[in-house]
Design a protein around this motif. Structure first.
Motif, PDB file in Angstrom:
ATOM      1  N   MET A  94       0.866  -1.173   0.000  1.00  0.00           N
ATOM      2  CA  MET A  94       0.000   0.000   0.000  1.00  0.00           C
ATOM      3  C   MET A  94       0.906   1.227   0.000  1.00  0.00           C
ATOM      4  O   MET A  94       1.798   1.320   0.848  1.00  0.00           O
ATOM      5  N   MET A  95       0.712   2.111  -0.948  1.00  0.00           N
ATOM      6  CA  MET A  95       1.529   3.322  -1.049  1.00  0.00           C
ATOM      7  C   MET A  95       3.022   2.972  -1.010  1.00  0.00           C
ATOM      8  O   MET A  95       3.754   3.429  -0.143  1.00  0.00           O
ATOM      9  N   ASP A  96       3.454   2.098  -1.892  1.00  0.00           N
ATOM     10  CA  ASP A  96       4.858   1.684  -2.027  1.00  0.00           C
ATOM     11  C   ASP A  96       5.375   0.866  -0.847  1.00  0.00           C
ATOM     12  O   ASP A  96       6.581   0.727  -0.653  1.00  0.00           O
ATOM     13  N   GLY A  97       4.503   0.320  -0.041  1.00  0.00           N
ATOM     14  CA  GLY A  97       4.948  -0.514   1.075  1.00  0.00           C
ATOM     15  C   GLY A  97       5.315   0.320   2.277  1.00  0.00           C
ATOM     16  O   GLY A  97       4.822   1.421   2.469  1.00  0.00           O
ATOM     17  N   GLY A  98       6.204  -0.204   3.100  1.00  0.00           N
ATOM     18  CA  GLY A  98       6.606   0.497   4.322  1.00  0.00           C
ATOM     19  C   GLY A  98       7.578   1.615   4.038  1.00  0.00           C
ATOM     20  O   GLY A  98       7.781   2.018   2.892  1.00  0.00           O
ATOM     21  N   SER A  99       8.189   2.129   5.084  1.00  0.00           N
ATOM     22  CA  SER A  99       9.165   3.203   4.937  1.00  0.00           C
ATOM     23  C   SER A  99      10.169   3.143   6.080  1.00  0.00           C
ATOM     24  O   SER A  99       9.784   3.045   7.247  1.00  0.00           O
ATOM     25  N   ASP A 100      11.451   3.196   5.728  1.00  0.00           N
ATOM     26  CA  ASP A 100      12.495   3.203   6.749  1.00  0.00           C
ATOM     27  C   ASP A 100      12.550   4.534   7.493  1.00  0.00           C
ATOM     28  O   ASP A 100      13.310   4.684   8.451  1.00  0.00           O
ATOM     29  N   ASP A 101      11.733   5.504   7.074  1.00  0.00           N
ATOM     30  CA  ASP A 101      11.670   6.803   7.749  1.00  0.00           C
ATOM     31  C   ASP A 101      10.598   6.838   8.834  1.00  0.00           C
ATOM     32  O   ASP A 101      10.413   7.860   9.492  1.00  0.00           O
ATOM     33  N   ALA A 102       9.884   5.733   9.015  1.00  0.00           N
ATOM     34  CA  ALA A 102       8.780   5.718   9.980  1.00  0.00           C
ATOM     35  C   ALA A 102       9.286   5.913  11.400  1.00  0.00           C
ATOM     36  O   ALA A 102      10.305   5.349  11.798  1.00  0.00           O
ATOM     37  N   GLY A 103       8.545   6.710  12.162  1.00  0.00           N
ATOM     38  CA  GLY A 103       8.863   6.903  13.572  1.00  0.00           C
ATOM     39  C   GLY A 103       8.057   5.983  14.472  1.00  0.00           C
ATOM     40  O   GLY A 103       8.331   5.862  15.665  1.00  0.00           O
ATOM     41  N   PHE A 104       7.059   5.319  13.898  1.00  0.00           N
ATOM     42  CA  PHE A 104       6.165   4.435  14.654  1.00  0.00           C
ATOM     43  C   PHE A 104       5.618   3.408  13.679  1.00  0.00           C
ATOM     44  O   PHE A 104       5.291   3.751  12.533  1.00  0.00           O
ATOM     45  N   VAL A 105       5.559   2.161  14.108  1.00  0.00           N
ATOM     46  CA  VAL A 105       5.028   1.090  13.263  1.00  0.00           C
ATOM     47  C   VAL A 105       3.989   0.313  14.052  1.00  0.00           C
ATOM     48  O   VAL A 105       4.188   0.020  15.241  1.00  0.00           O
ATOM     49  N   GLN A 106       2.895  -0.001  13.396  1.00  0.00           N
ATOM     50  CA  GLN A 106       1.865  -0.837  14.011  1.00  0.00           C
ATOM     51  C   GLN A 106       1.717  -2.087  13.146  1.00  0.00           C
ATOM     52  O   GLN A 106       1.562  -1.997  11.931  1.00  0.00           O
ATOM     53  N   ILE A 107       1.783  -3.236  13.800  1.00  0.00           N
ATOM     54  CA  ILE A 107       1.595  -4.509  13.110  1.00  0.00           C
ATOM     55  C   ILE A 107       0.277  -5.081  13.601  1.00  0.00           C
ATOM     56  O   ILE A 107       0.015  -5.125  14.809  1.00  0.00           O
ATOM     57  N   TYR A 186       0.129  -4.770  17.498  1.00  0.00           N
ATOM     58  CA  TYR A 186       1.463  -4.724  18.092  1.00  0.00           C
ATOM     59  C   TYR A 186       2.050  -3.350  17.778  1.00  0.00           C
ATOM     60  O   TYR A 186       2.330  -3.048  16.613  1.00  0.00           O
ATOM     61  N   ASP A 187       2.227  -2.534  18.806  1.00  0.00           N
ATOM     62  CA  ASP A 187       2.776  -1.182  18.626  1.00  0.00           C
ATOM     63  C   ASP A 187       4.284  -1.203  18.833  1.00  0.00           C
ATOM     64  O   ASP A 187       4.763  -1.586  19.906  1.00  0.00           O
ATOM     65  N   LEU A 188       5.022  -0.787  17.807  1.00  0.00           N
ATOM     66  CA  LEU A 188       6.476  -0.693  17.896  1.00  0.00           C
ATOM     67  C   LEU A 188       6.832   0.785  18.029  1.00  0.00           C
ATOM     68  O   LEU A 188       6.859   1.523  17.046  1.00  0.00           O
ATOM     69  N   HIS A 189       7.062   1.221  19.275  1.00  0.00           N
ATOM     70  CA  HIS A 189       7.323   2.638  19.546  1.00  0.00           C
ATOM     71  C   HIS A 189       8.704   3.071  19.045  1.00  0.00           C
ATOM     72  O   HIS A 189       8.916   4.241  18.746  1.00  0.00           O
ATOM     73  N   HIS A 190       9.634   2.119  18.993  1.00  0.00           N
ATOM     74  CA  HIS A 190      11.011   2.424  18.552  1.00  0.00           C
ATOM     75  C   HIS A 190      11.437   1.398  17.509  1.00  0.00           C
ATOM     76  O   HIS A 190      12.330   0.579  17.756  1.00  0.00           O
ATOM     77  N   PRO A 191      10.778   1.415  16.347  1.00  0.00           N
ATOM     78  CA  PRO A 191      11.102   0.410  15.333  1.00  0.00           C
ATOM     79  C   PRO A 191      12.479   0.651  14.731  1.00  0.00           C
ATOM     80  O   PRO A 191      13.006   1.759  14.772  1.00  0.00           O
ATOM     81  N   TRP A 192      13.047  -0.413  14.194  1.00  0.00           N
ATOM     82  CA  TRP A 192      14.251  -0.237  13.382  1.00  0.00           C
ATOM     83  C   TRP A 192      14.093  -1.074  12.117  1.00  0.00           C
ATOM     84  O   TRP A 192      13.260  -1.984  12.065  1.00  0.00           O
TER      85      TRP A 192
END
Length: 196
Positions: A94-107, A186-192
């Motif tokens: 969706m919209m080119d997939g994920g982004s390594d610039d994300a500050g927060f990720v929800q799975i 699953y909330d990833l507050h500090h994703p890498w």
């Protein structure tokens, strides 16, 4: 694309993070077809990883490498319990997939009886992008039984929480209710992130 979600309880987070960094440095160069991954820890000490490969065959070939087995044994030692694996061949971006610039990720893990309905909802992103500029992109990975793993990249958690307050149109809301019924977040507050 093939996606594997890995999750398990882990309180030795620094050691687990270090081992994942070692994998990227030492084993990724020999992992044919590896595209990247999104990783993080939840508030209740779950390690969650969403790993992308070009195909299931290449992912399984990587799993069969002896050095991969040795690394996996080390990883198991720092976990507090067994790891779960969810393998998905049916992947949509969706919209080119994920982004390594994300500050927060929800799975989001859930299950639907009509995967094509879920995919159709994910494919129509024009209105969503206008209403939710905090969403940078997402992947949707579906298993054969209708179980799914959705990984959503947000600009920041604050923006994501603000965006959650935006009331979607009625037709969108009913589709969301259908798709997310009984889902686990699953909330990833500090994703890498790792990329090939």
């Amino acid at each position: 694309m093939f996606i594997q979600m890995i999750q398990g309880p882990c309180t030795r987070q620094d050691e687990a993070h270090q081992l994942l960094d070692e994998w990227r440095r030492d084993l990724a160069p020999g992992a044919t077809g590896w595209l990247g991954g999104t990783y993080g820890f939840t508030d209740d000490n779950q390690l969650v990883g969403v790993v992308r490969f070009e195909s299931r065959e290449l992912a399984m070939a990587n799993s069969d490498r002896s050095e991969q087995g040795e690394w996996a044994a080390k990883m198991a030692e720092v976990m507090d319990g067994p790891m779960e694996f969810h393998d998905c061949d049916d992947v949509s971006l969706m919209m080119d997939g994920g982004s390594d610039d994300a500050g927060f990720v929800q799975i989001i893990r859930g299950r639907v009886d009509d995967p094509s309905r879920l995919k159709a909802m994910m494919a129509d992103t024009t209105m969503l992008h206008e209403a939710r500029p905090d969403i940078l992109g997402a992947t949707l990975a579906i298993e054969a039984d209708g179980s799914f793993v959705e990984t959503i990249a947000f600009t920041s958690e604050a923006e994501a929480r603000k965006g959650e307050q935006v009331e979607p149109p009625e037709d969108v809301r009913s589709e969301l209710e259908y798709a997310m019924k009984g889902a686990t977040y699953y909330d990833l507050h500090h994703p890498w992130f790792e990329s090939a």
